[in-house]
Design an enzyme around this catalytic site. Structure first.
Site, PDB file in Angstrom:
ATOM      1  N   CYS A 103       1.034  -1.328  -0.125  1.00 59.44           N
ATOM      2  CA  CYS A 103      -0.027  -0.060   0.099  1.00 59.44           C
ATOM      3  C   CYS A 103       0.786   1.178   0.156  1.00 59.44           C
ATOM      4  CB  CYS A 103      -0.952  -0.078   1.500  1.00 59.44           C
ATOM      5  SG  CYS A 103      -2.136   1.349   1.239  1.00 59.44           S
TER       6      CYS A 103
ATOM      7  N   CYS B 131      -5.798  -3.527   7.372  1.00 60.13           N
ATOM      8  CA  CYS B 131      -7.171  -2.811   7.374  1.00 60.13           C
ATOM      9  C   CYS B 131      -8.266  -3.283   6.567  1.00 60.13           C
ATOM     10  CB  CYS B 131      -6.906  -1.407   7.096  1.00 60.13           C
ATOM     11  SG  CYS B 131      -6.303  -1.026   4.987  1.00 60.13           S
TER      12      CYS B 131
END
EC number: 2.8.1.13
Length: 409
Positions: free
Chosen positions: A114, A210
Site C-alpha cells: 500500500c 485494514c
C-alpha cells in the site's frame, strides 16, 4: 538559507503541504500541527475499500466512518479536504497481490504494498499536481537531511516504529515526504489531539491489515483464490501423514496453534508444499534459519551496488515488524541479495519483508530491504525437508489411504 520546521526554504506560510488524512489520531495531529505553524495545508483522504462490515469495524481505516472523521477534523482546522476514490487501484495493487501471495504459500505484508503504490506513488503524484512542496503523513518514522538527500531513521517511540513498513520508499519519495511524528511519543500525540479538540482523540488505532473484516483474511483469499482452500494432508517431516487440512491458506511457516493434529509432540509448520497441498510439520528447532535470499530489494545505503564489498556489510535486520533487529551480514553478488544471520532467526516465511538498518539502536538509519524468496536452515533440517518432499509418491499413497478413512469437514 532559512529552512522551516520541515526543512523547506522560507517561512511556513510559503509552503503548501498535502497531509494524507486517514481519519485516525496520528494524521489528524499532523494536519493540526502544520496548520498551527502556518503552513498552507490541504487534507486528502483515500477511499480504499468498502467491504460491508469492515466499513464500520473498530480498527479499520480509509473507509466509511474514517472518511467522515477526517472531514470533521478538516472542518475543525478550517483546511480544504478532498476524498479520492482509489478502490479499484487499491484492489489491483494491494488486495489481489495479497491473495495471490497467500495462495502461493507466502506470508505477505500488504501495508508495504500500500505504501509502495497507493500512498507513496499515486497520492504523492496528486500532491505534486496540487503544487505542494511536500506530502506529510502520520507514520512513526524520522527523516532528516543526509548529504544531498534525506534519509529514514527509526522513531523516538520504538513501540510505534513503522520503519519496517516503509523500507520500499524510494529516494525520490523520501526527499518529498515528511513525517512530523517521528520525534513524538504516541501518548503525547493523543494529548495533542485532545488539546486540538478533535473528535478522534480517543479513537482506536487502525489494524495492520485494514481491509480484512474481523481479521479473517482467509475469507478474502477464499473468494479471490479458491484454489488456496483445496484440502490436503498434514505430514510430519519423518513422512508420516498425521491428519488433514481444509486449505494451505490457513497456515503459515512458524505456526503452532490451530494446526489441527494432536500427537503429544509440540509441532510447528515448517514448510508449505503448495503444489501438492501438503502442510509439513516438525519440531521447533527445524525453524532455525541461517540464511535468506531476497527479491525486489530497495537499497538505500551509501555503498554503490557495483562496488559492494565482496565480504558483504554487517548490519541489523528485521524479519517481522514486532521483532527487534538482529545482527547479520548482507551480501550482493551477481545481482542477488542474501542475508547471513550472525545468530539464527526463527520462523522466517517466504513473502515476509527483511529490512536493513545501520545498527540496532532506537534511532538507527533504514538502509532498505527486500522480500524473502527462500531460506537456508541447518544442514540436517534441509536434508529432512528434501527427503520428505522427494518422497512425494510414497506420501501421496499414504495420504490417499488416509483420506479413505477420514471424511473432510
Amino acid at each position: 538559507m532559512f529552512l522551516n520546521s520541515l526543512d523547506l526554504p522560507g517561512q511556513p506560510e510559503n509552503s503548501r503541504i498535502v497531509v494524507a488524512m486517514s481519519g485516525g489520531v496520528d494524521s489528524s495531529v499532523v494536519a493540526g500541527l502544520l496548520k498551527k505553524e502556518g503552513y498552507d495545508v490541504i487534507g486528502i483522504t483515500l477511499q480504499l475499500y468498502d467491504h460491508g462490515a469492515a466499513t464500520h469495524r473498530v480498527g479499520a481505516c480509509c473507509a466509511g466512518q474514517d472518511i467522515e472523521d477526517a472531514r470533521c477534523v478538516a472542518e475543525t482546522l478550517g483546511i480544504p479536504h478532498y476524498v479520492l476514490d482509489y478502490e479499484e487501484r487499491f484492489r489491483e495493487a494491494v488486495i489481489d497481490p495479497f491473495a495471490a501471495s497467500y495462495a502461493h504459500g507466502e506470508t505477505p505484508v500488504p501495508c508495504i504494498a500500500c505504501n509502495q503504490t497507493v500512498k507513496f506513488a499515486d497520492l504523492l503524484a496528486t500532491a505534486r499536481e496540487l503544487d505542494a512542496d511536500a506530502l506529510a503523513t502520520g507514520h512513526y518514522i524520522r527523516s532528516r537531511s543526509h548529504g544531498a538527500h534525506r534519509a529514514l531513521f527509526r522513531p523516538l517511540d520504538s513501540d510505534r516504529d513503522q520503519s519496517y513498513f516503509l523500507f520500499a520508499t524510494t529516494q525520490e519519495q523520501i526527499d518529498y515526504l515528511r513525517f512530523p511524528l517521528g520525534d513524538l511519543p504516541k501518548a503525547r500525540v493523543r494529548e495533542m489531539a485532545t488539546e486540538m479538540g478533535f473528535v478522534v482523540a480517543n479513537k482506536h488505532d487502525s489494524q495492520d491489515i485494514c481491509f480484512v473484516p474481523q481479521g479473517k483474511y482467509s475469507d478474502i483469499i477464499t473468494k479471490l483464490r479458491p484454489e488456496a482452500v483445496n484440502p490436503g494432508v498434514i505430514v510430519h517431516v519423518d513422512g508420516q501423514v498425521l491428519g488433514k487440512h481444509s486449505g494451505i491458506v490457513h497456515y503459515t511457516v512458524g505456526q503452532r496453534r490451530g494446526i489441527g493434529v494432536a500427537t503429544g509432540e509440540a509441532l510447528y509448520v515448517v514448510y508449505l508444499d503448495v503444489e501438492n497441498a501438503r502442510v509439513i510439520v516438525g519440531p521447533r528447532e527445524m525453524l532455525e534459519t541461517h540464511k535468506l535470499f531476497l527479491r525486489d530489494v530497495n537499497w538505500l545505503g551509501d555503498e554503490r551496488l557495483d562496488n559492494f564489498p565482496p565480504d558483504g556489510i554487517e548490519m541489523a535486520v528485521k524479519v517481522r515488524s514486532t521483532r527487534p533487529p538482529h545482527l547479520a551480514r548482507l551480501h550482493y553478488q551477481e545481482g542477488v541479495f542474501s542475508v547471513d544471520f550472525l545468530e539464527c532467526e526463527n520462523s522466517v516465511a517466504p513473502g515476509q519483508a527483511c529490512v536493513f538498518y545501520d545498527g540496532n539502536s532506537d534511532g538507527a538509519r533504514v538502509l532498505g530491504g527486500g522480500f524473502v524468496t527462500h531460506s537456508e536452515r541447518a544442514a540436517e533440517t534441509e536434508m529432512m525437508l528434501k527427503r520428505v518432499l522427494c518422497n512425494l509418491e510414497t506420501t501421496s499413497a499414504v495420504a490417499s489411504e488416509f483420506k479413505t478413512k477420514v471424511s473432510y469437514t
